[in-house]
Design a protein around this motif. Structure first.
Motif, short mmCIF file in Angstrom:
data_model
loop_
_atom_site.label_atom_id
_atom_site.label_comp_id
_atom_site.label_asym_id
_atom_site.label_seq_id
_atom_site.Cartn_x
_atom_site.Cartn_y
_atom_site.Cartn_z
N PRO A 203 0.89 -1.64 0.07
CA PRO A 203 0.59 -0.18 -0.18
C PRO A 203 0.55 1.28 -0.21
CG PRO A 203 -0.70 -1.49 1.24
CD PRO A 203 0.45 -2.23 0.97
N GLU A 204 2.11 1.64 0.59
CA GLU A 204 2.81 2.70 0.68
C GLU A 204 3.57 2.59 -0.70
OE1 GLU A 204 2.90 -0.21 3.06
OE2 GLU A 204 4.91 -0.86 3.32
N ASP A 205 3.60 1.66 -1.85
CA ASP A 205 3.56 2.53 -2.73
C ASP A 205 2.46 2.69 -3.75
OD1 ASP A 205 5.14 -1.61 -2.97
OD2 ASP A 205 6.18 0.33 -2.88
N THR A 206 1.59 3.16 -2.65
CA THR A 206 0.63 4.14 -3.65
C THR A 206 1.36 5.61 -4.60
OG1 THR A 206 -1.11 3.33 -2.88
CG2 THR A 206 -2.12 5.12 -3.86
N ALA A 207 1.18 5.52 -5.06
CA ALA A 207 1.42 6.81 -5.93
C ALA A 207 1.31 7.34 -7.79
CB ALA A 207 3.64 7.32 -5.67
N VAL A 208 1.42 8.49 -7.85
CA VAL A 208 1.65 9.05 -9.00
C VAL A 208 2.73 8.95 -8.95
CG1 VAL A 208 1.83 10.77 -10.81
CG2 VAL A 208 -0.45 10.61 -8.58
N TYR A 209 3.58 7.91 -10.71
CA TYR A 209 5.09 7.02 -10.85
C TYR A 209 5.28 8.41 -12.55
CZ TYR A 209 4.90 3.70 -7.43
OH TYR A 209 5.28 3.55 -6.08
N TYR A 210 6.66 8.28 -12.42
CA TYR A 210 6.93 9.88 -13.34
C TYR A 210 7.64 8.92 -13.94
CZ TYR A 210 4.31 13.21 -10.71
OH TYR A 210 2.76 14.27 -10.65
N CYS A 211 8.37 9.66 -14.94
CA CYS A 211 9.66 8.24 -15.58
C CYS A 211 10.28 10.27 -15.84
CB CYS A 211 9.76 7.86 -16.83
SG CYS A 211 8.50 8.43 -18.47
N ALA A 212 11.50 10.10 -16.30
CA ALA A 212 12.48 11.09 -16.60
C ALA A 212 13.73 10.85 -17.35
CB ALA A 212 13.23 12.32 -15.26
N ALA A 213 14.49 11.91 -18.16
CA ALA A 213 15.40 11.67 -18.58
C ALA A 213 15.86 12.57 -18.82
CB ALA A 213 14.28 11.94 -20.49
N ALA A 214 17.69 12.19 -18.57
CA ALA A 214 18.94 13.17 -17.80
C ALA A 214 19.57 12.96 -19.52
CB ALA A 214 19.50 12.34 -17.05
N MET A 215 19.59 14.64 -19.92
CA MET A 215 20.57 14.27 -21.32
C MET A 215 21.74 13.74 -21.71
SD MET A 215 18.77 17.39 -22.54
CE MET A 215 20.15 18.12 -24.40
N LEU A 216 22.65 14.21 -20.04
CA LEU A 216 24.00 13.57 -20.17
C LEU A 216 24.03 12.26 -19.51
CD1 LEU A 216 25.27 16.90 -17.89
CD2 LEU A 216 25.63 16.63 -20.73
N GLY A 217 22.80 11.60 -19.29
CA GLY A 217 23.07 9.71 -19.15
C GLY A 217 23.46 9.25 -18.46
N GLN A 218 23.19 10.90 -17.36
CA GLN A 218 24.08 10.01 -15.48
C GLN A 218 23.11 8.97 -15.37
OE1 GLN A 218 23.09 12.71 -16.71
NE2 GLN A 218 22.10 14.18 -15.40
N VAL A 219 22.90 8.07 -13.57
CA VAL A 219 22.01 7.64 -13.31
C VAL A 219 22.99 8.57 -12.03
CG1 VAL A 219 21.70 5.91 -11.78
CG2 VAL A 219 22.79 5.16 -13.93
N THR A 220 20.81 8.75 -11.25
CA THR A 220 21.22 9.96 -10.43
C THR A 220 19.37 9.87 -9.73
OG1 THR A 220 21.33 11.92 -9.46
CG2 THR A 220 20.55 12.21 -11.65
N ALA A 221 20.07 9.82 -8.44
CA ALA A 221 18.28 9.97 -7.56
C ALA A 221 18.09 11.08 -7.17
CB ALA A 221 19.10 9.11 -6.09
N VAL A 222 18.99 12.71 -8.13
CA VAL A 222 18.18 13.82 -7.86
C VAL A 222 17.63 14.16 -8.56
CG1 VAL A 222 19.25 16.51 -7.63
CG2 VAL A 222 20.52 13.86 -6.70
#
Length: 124
Positions: free
Chosen positions: A88-107
């Motif tokens: 139940p705590e996974d309930t949310a609106v989920y968004y995808c996002a793109a980083a132009m420089l190709g990096q992996v980041t949590a920010v």
């Protein structure tokens, strides 16, 4: 300009699974790092998972590690989020996002483009 369109959200019982998809426009999808974030009502947007442009580096929030899997198909310009053992705590609106420089980041500020989101509701 990159357009991102999420799909696959819905209502599921606790313990169930969903697979989210995020389709991207443009010819340079393979150069983007991609991430998934979520935002529950009354809470700030939080990081869920990210994948390097090559698909070789994956990064997960501790809260989803072992339950969620991020993947990408550069030929289809699509990134996926397989969500298993949903809570139940996974309930949310989920968004995808793109980083132009190709990096992996949590920010969140590290991403340049965002989709409109897809609702995931997990009932107990």
């Amino acid at each position: 300009q990159v357009q991102l369109v999420e799909s696959g959200g819905g209502l599921v019982q606790a313990g169930g699974s969903l697979r989210l998809s995020c389709a991207a426009s443009g010819r340079t999808f393979g150069s983007y790092g991609m991430g998934w974030f979520r935002q529950a009502p009354g809470k700030e947007r939080e990081f869920v998972a990210a994948i390097h442009r090559s698909g070789g580096s994956l990064y997960y929030a501790d809260s989803v590690k072992g339950r969620f899997t991020i993947s990408r198909d550069n030929a289809k310009n699509t990134v996926y989020l397989q969500m298993n053992s949903l809570k139940p705590e996974d309930t949310a609106v989920y968004y995808c996002a793109a980083a132009m420089l190709g990096q992996v980041t949590a920010v969140a500020d590290g991403y340049d483009y965002w989709g409109q989101g897809t609702q995931v509701t997990v009932s107990s």
